[in-house]
Design a protein around this motif. Structure first.
Motif, PDB file in Angstrom:
ATOM      1  N   PRO A 109       0.834  -1.351   0.065  1.00 27.07           N
ATOM      2  CA  PRO A 109      -0.006   0.012   0.085  1.00 27.07           C
ATOM      3  C   PRO A 109       0.728   1.307  -0.039  1.00 27.07           C
ATOM      4  N   GLU A 110       0.408   2.260  -0.330  1.00 32.87           N
ATOM      5  CA  GLU A 110       0.727   3.701  -0.279  1.00 32.87           C
ATOM      6  C   GLU A 110       0.887   4.026   1.115  1.00 32.87           C
ATOM      7  N   PRO A 111       2.164   4.617   1.766  1.00 33.79           N
ATOM      8  CA  PRO A 111       2.411   4.867   3.058  1.00 33.79           C
ATOM      9  C   PRO A 111       1.519   6.083   3.395  1.00 33.79           C
ATOM     10  N   ASP A 112       0.822   6.058   4.569  1.00 37.65           N
ATOM     11  CA  ASP A 112       0.027   7.118   5.002  1.00 37.65           C
ATOM     12  C   ASP A 112       0.995   8.455   5.415  1.00 37.65           C
ATOM     13  N   GLU A 113       0.424   9.536   5.562  1.00 41.70           N
ATOM     14  CA  GLU A 113       1.162  10.971   5.593  1.00 41.70           C
ATOM     15  C   GLU A 113       1.828  10.588   6.718  1.00 41.70           C
ATOM     16  N   LYS A 114       1.344  10.146   7.894  1.00 39.81           N
ATOM     17  CA  LYS A 114       2.163  10.188   8.956  1.00 39.81           C
ATOM     18  C   LYS A 114       3.532   9.363   9.020  1.00 39.81           C
ATOM     19  N   ALA A 115       3.314   8.311   8.229  1.00 42.12           N
ATOM     20  CA  ALA A 115       4.568   7.407   7.868  1.00 42.12           C
ATOM     21  C   ALA A 115       5.440   7.897   7.164  1.00 42.12           C
ATOM     22  N   VAL A 116       5.138   8.942   6.321  1.00 41.21           N
ATOM     23  CA  VAL A 116       6.186   9.679   5.515  1.00 41.21           C
ATOM     24  C   VAL A 116       6.772  10.691   6.148  1.00 41.21           C
ATOM     25  N   GLU A 117       6.018  11.429   7.169  1.00 40.79           N
ATOM     26  CA  GLU A 117       6.705  12.445   8.049  1.00 40.79           C
ATOM     27  C   GLU A 117       7.875  11.719   9.056  1.00 40.79           C
ATOM     28  N   CYS A 118       7.876  10.436   9.074  1.00 40.91           N
ATOM     29  CA  CYS A 118       8.683   9.774  10.048  1.00 40.91           C
ATOM     30  C   CYS A 118       9.928   9.425   9.441  1.00 40.91           C
ATOM     31  N   ASN A 142       8.283   5.006   2.557  1.00 45.43           N
ATOM     32  CA  ASN A 142       7.977   5.028   1.173  1.00 45.43           C
ATOM     33  C   ASN A 142       7.579   3.365   1.002  1.00 45.43           C
ATOM     34  N   ASN A 143       7.605   2.709   1.835  1.00 49.17           N
ATOM     35  CA  ASN A 143       7.223   1.109   1.726  1.00 49.17           C
ATOM     36  C   ASN A 143       8.097   0.485   0.724  1.00 49.17           C
ATOM     37  N   LYS A 144       9.208   0.808   0.526  1.00 45.44           N
ATOM     38  CA  LYS A 144      10.176   0.276  -0.443  1.00 45.44           C
ATOM     39  C   LYS A 144      11.137  -0.669   0.415  1.00 45.44           C
ATOM     40  N   ILE A 145      11.387  -1.684  -0.352  1.00 41.63           N
ATOM     41  CA  ILE A 145      12.641  -2.483   0.108  1.00 41.63           C
ATOM     42  C   ILE A 145      13.927  -1.973   0.040  1.00 41.63           C
ATOM     43  N   THR A 146      14.558  -1.827   1.058  1.00 38.13           N
ATOM     44  CA  THR A 146      15.976  -0.943   0.978  1.00 38.13           C
ATOM     45  C   THR A 146      17.157  -2.076   0.854  1.00 38.13           C
ATOM     46  N   ALA A 147      17.009  -3.253   1.546  1.00 41.33           N
ATOM     47  CA  ALA A 147      17.971  -4.303   1.426  1.00 41.33           C
ATOM     48  C   ALA A 147      17.489  -5.708   1.794  1.00 41.33           C
ATOM     49  N   THR A 148      18.068  -6.647   1.142  1.00 38.94           N
ATOM     50  CA  THR A 148      17.778  -8.029   1.618  1.00 38.94           C
ATOM     51  C   THR A 148      18.996  -8.801   1.952  1.00 38.94           C
ATOM     52  N   VAL A 149      18.762  -9.925   2.824  1.00 34.18           N
ATOM     53  CA  VAL A 149      19.988 -10.524   3.269  1.00 34.18           C
ATOM     54  C   VAL A 149      19.511 -12.192   3.358  1.00 34.18           C
ATOM     55  N   SER A 150      20.190 -12.936   3.514  1.00 39.28           N
ATOM     56  CA  SER A 150      19.844 -14.544   3.613  1.00 39.28           C
ATOM     57  C   SER A 150      20.988 -15.233   4.074  1.00 39.28           C
ATOM     58  N   ALA A 151      20.766 -16.472   4.833  1.00 41.33           N
ATOM     59  CA  ALA A 151      21.628 -17.345   5.270  1.00 41.33           C
ATOM     60  C   ALA A 151      21.053 -18.811   5.430  1.00 41.33           C
ATOM     61  N   TYR A 152      21.807 -19.607   5.736  1.00 41.47           N
ATOM     62  CA  TYR A 152      21.382 -20.897   5.962  1.00 41.47           C
ATOM     63  C   TYR A 152      21.017 -20.894   7.525  1.00 41.47           C
ATOM     64  N   ASN A 153      20.010 -21.713   7.991  1.00 37.99           N
ATOM     65  CA  ASN A 153      19.548 -21.650   9.320  1.00 37.99           C
ATOM     66  C   ASN A 153      20.326 -22.551  10.210  1.00 37.99           C
ATOM     67  N   ASN A 154      21.083 -21.849  11.117  1.00 33.23           N
ATOM     68  CA  ASN A 154      22.220 -22.649  11.906  1.00 33.23           C
ATOM     69  C   ASN A 154      21.723 -23.885  12.688  1.00 33.23           C
ATOM     70  N   ALA A 501       4.553  -3.772   5.874  1.00 28.56           N
ATOM     71  CA  ALA A 501       3.958  -2.451   5.276  1.00 28.56           C
ATOM     72  C   ALA A 501       2.655  -2.254   5.493  1.00 28.56           C
ATOM     73  N   ASP A 502       1.754  -3.242   5.745  1.00 29.71           N
ATOM     74  CA  ASP A 502       0.141  -3.107   5.744  1.00 29.71           C
ATOM     75  C   ASP A 502      -0.182  -3.829   7.147  1.00 29.71           C
ATOM     76  N   PRO A 503      -0.432  -3.265   8.411  1.00 29.63           N
ATOM     77  CA  PRO A 503      -0.861  -3.673   9.581  1.00 29.63           C
ATOM     78  C   PRO A 503      -2.169  -4.312   9.469  1.00 29.63           C
ATOM     79  N   GLY A 504      -3.010  -4.023   8.397  1.00 29.92           N
ATOM     80  CA  GLY A 504      -4.145  -4.884   8.302  1.00 29.92           C
ATOM     81  C   GLY A 504      -3.845  -5.959   7.573  1.00 29.92           C
ATOM     82  N   PHE A 505      -2.899  -6.321   7.060  1.00 28.14           N
ATOM     83  CA  PHE A 505      -2.509  -7.878   6.554  1.00 28.14           C
ATOM     84  C   PHE A 505      -2.555  -8.837   7.516  1.00 28.14           C
TER      85      PHE A 505
END
Length: 551
Positions: A109-118, A142-154, A501-505
């Motif tokens: 979803p598009e971020p709400d105005e309060k989230a944009v101000e944060c 802006n509800n955009k993914i900034t970075a990703t990472v992965s690993a094997y479960n120890n 991104a969406d608390p309602g989810f």
């Protein structure tokens, strides 16, 4: 003192008599491949003893300099004050695996105005799998993914499947140890990598969303999953309590709430809840659709247009490289695709274009499908020895229990021959039969046929890189019209990201976990016969399924 030679380095660690080498090696920071949980049956944790006294399966062995001994580290204890061993790279779990962090069906979803101000407020989305863990950092402004990472479960140090993890919980301190392996040794190092890559601080991560199978979700919170391992296979909880990051031991903003997507049943977890949500499979609008997540367990969710059905088939770990003599997880150097020409010559590719190091599941599917189509293999997965020898790739393998017929595929950087034996093919056929019979049996139970399916969502890392035509030829997948099959990637992580991104989810996910009717496949009257029939490589008659329209 135990001296460990690994990857051209020497590590020294204090050792007491009677300690397992596998434990000492792991304590030294080397992640052994202990996919059988240290039971000594997978043969993955081989080490070479250079000097010292050891007990191998209760037999005391004194190793002299210049007379090395090869053994399984999980079955060997140190019995002298000083000893030296070598750990080969083939006995460890690589950290550079091809772990799926990409996904489709993401509609944020598009971020709400309060989230944009944060400013500098981020959400952390985590997919906790039995074998792998993937995470994404979401910028809430802006509800955009900034970075990703992965690993094997120890937790793989305690076995490569949920059954072995459940069994480990029965031991003293088992749950706490598994939880520490997950949070302290797997997730927190991933968090540190994300923070380093983005130049953020721990306080900037203010919310966490987690998706995982039911056993992993229990272990994350320190809840015993033992009830999932016994009849009637019910989890202790399906809706998980919200905890703070501080309570969970995460190295982020300590007051950040941690939400875990709810489970449907003991073997249908929050990862499938996520998949149902992002694929919108819950919409019973008259259209028939499937969600299939192929891993060690194959989970299948069916919408027959009116009702949701859910089941799990124990496919086994063959397509993750376990139980395959030259098998490998999808790591750098693993052979990921194989093709067989008309003259029966072999071609292959490797992950990262590296020197071959083993064979992963997608390549095994390719080999069997092409081998059958070319006549190199029959319907039972047996080689045509005359053709195999004529191709120049025949390799007899002495495995201790008799001679195995195998096809030579490549040579590793250590000079070892990488091959596929008839025993490997047998394991793959058992795994694909479980997937196929699970799908067919569930369709039959719901009163529909293959031709009724409008769309098939294939989820997970293995499915992302799967050649669909070969999967149908092998008989892993029924002959769906391939244009209707979508390889959607890591739908579990997609669900966790959307939840962040969406608390309602999250709240909507609570409403759908009671919708599916959970079906125990082994209680269906035709499942066993369907499974037995599916052990063969089929000759599909597409006219039978589509009235001559083909695929």
């Amino acid at each position: 003192m135990l001296e460990i030679y690994f990857n051209n380095k020497s590590l020294k660690t204090d050792a007491k008599k009677g300690q397992l080498l596998s434990k000492l090696i792991s304590d030294a920071g080397i992640m052994l491949d202990l996919r059988c949980g240290g039971s000594g049956i997978c043969g993955r944790c081989k080490v070479t003893l250079l000097s010292g006294t050891f007990s191998i399966k209760d037999k005391v062995v004194e190793v002299r300099k210049g007379e090395p001994v090869e053994t399984f580290s999980c079955r060997t204890t140190i019995e002298s004050d000083n000893a030296k061993i070598v750990v080969p790279v083939t006995s460890v779990i690589h950290s550079d695996g091809q772990i799926a962090v990409d996904f489709d069906l993401l509609h944020l979803p598009e971020p709400d105005e309060k989230a944009v101000e944060c400013k500098r407020q981020y959400g952390l989305a985590i997919d906790i799998g039995t074998t792998t863990v993937a995470a994404a950092l979401l910028d809430h402004s802006n509800n955009k993914i900034t970075a990703t990472v992965s690993a094997y479960n120890n937790q793989s140090l305690c076995g490569d499947n949920v059954s072995s993890r459940i069994s480990y919980c029965a031991g003293e301190g088992g749950i706490e140890y598994l939880r520490s392996l997950l949070i302290n040794d797997t997730i927190n190092p991933m968090v540190r990598r994300l923070l380093s890559d983005t130049e953020l601080g721990p306080e900037d991560i203010v919310q966490v969303s987690i998706s995982g199978n039911t056993v992993m979700s229990h272990l994350f919170l320190g809840i015993s999953p033992e009830s999932i391992g016994i009849l009637p296979f019910e989890p202790a909880v399906r809706i998980y309590p919200v905890r703070s990051a501080g309570e969970c031991g995460l190295e982020i903003n300590q007051s950040a709430p941690v939400n875990i997507l709810p489970s449907i049943s003991g073997y249908i977890g929050g990862d499938l809840t996520a998949g149902i949500m992002v694929s919108e499979l819950y919409r019973c609008d008259g259209h028939c659709s499937l969600l299939i997540d192929i891993g060690t367990n194959c989970e299948i969710i069916l919408n027959n247009g009116k009702q949701l059905y859910a089941s799990a088939a124990a496919a086994g770990p063959a397509f993750e490289g376990a139980g395959i003599l030259c098998g490998s997880r999808a790591a750098s150097g693993a052979i990921d695709h194989i093709s067989i020409n008309e003259n029966l010559s072999l071609n292959y590719t490797t992950i990262g274009n590296e020197v071959p190091a083993g064979i992963c599941g997608s390549a095994l599917v390719d080999f069997i499908a092409d081998g059958f189509s070319s006549g190199l293999l029959d319907s039972f997965g047996r080689y045509d020895l005359e053709k195999l020898k004529k191709s120049g790739n025949y390799l007899p393998v002495d495995y201790g229990n008799g001679l195995l017929h195998a096809a030579k595929i490549a040579v590793s950087s250590q000079g070892n021959i990488i091959y596929i034996s008839e025993a490997d093919i047998e394991q793959a056929l058992k795994a694909k039969a479980a997937v196929y019979s699970g799908i067919i049996s569930l369709l039959s139970f719901a009163g529909i046929t293959i031709a009724d399916i409008n769309v098939v969502h294939l989820a997970g890392g293995f499915a992302r890189y799967l050649n669909l035509t070969n999967a149908v030829t092998l008989g892993m997948l029924p002959p769906f019209k391939l244009g209707k099959v979508l390889q959607i990637g890591n739908s579990s992580l997609a669900g966790a990201v959307t939840s962040s991104a969406d608390p309602g989810f999250y709240f909507r996910s609570l409403e759908i976990i009671d919708l599916p009717q959970v079906v125990a496949l082994n209680q269906l009257p035709d499942f066993e016969n369907t499974y037995i029939d599916a052990l063969m490589i089929p000759n599909f008659d597409t006219e039978k399924f589509y009235g001559g329209n083909g695929q």
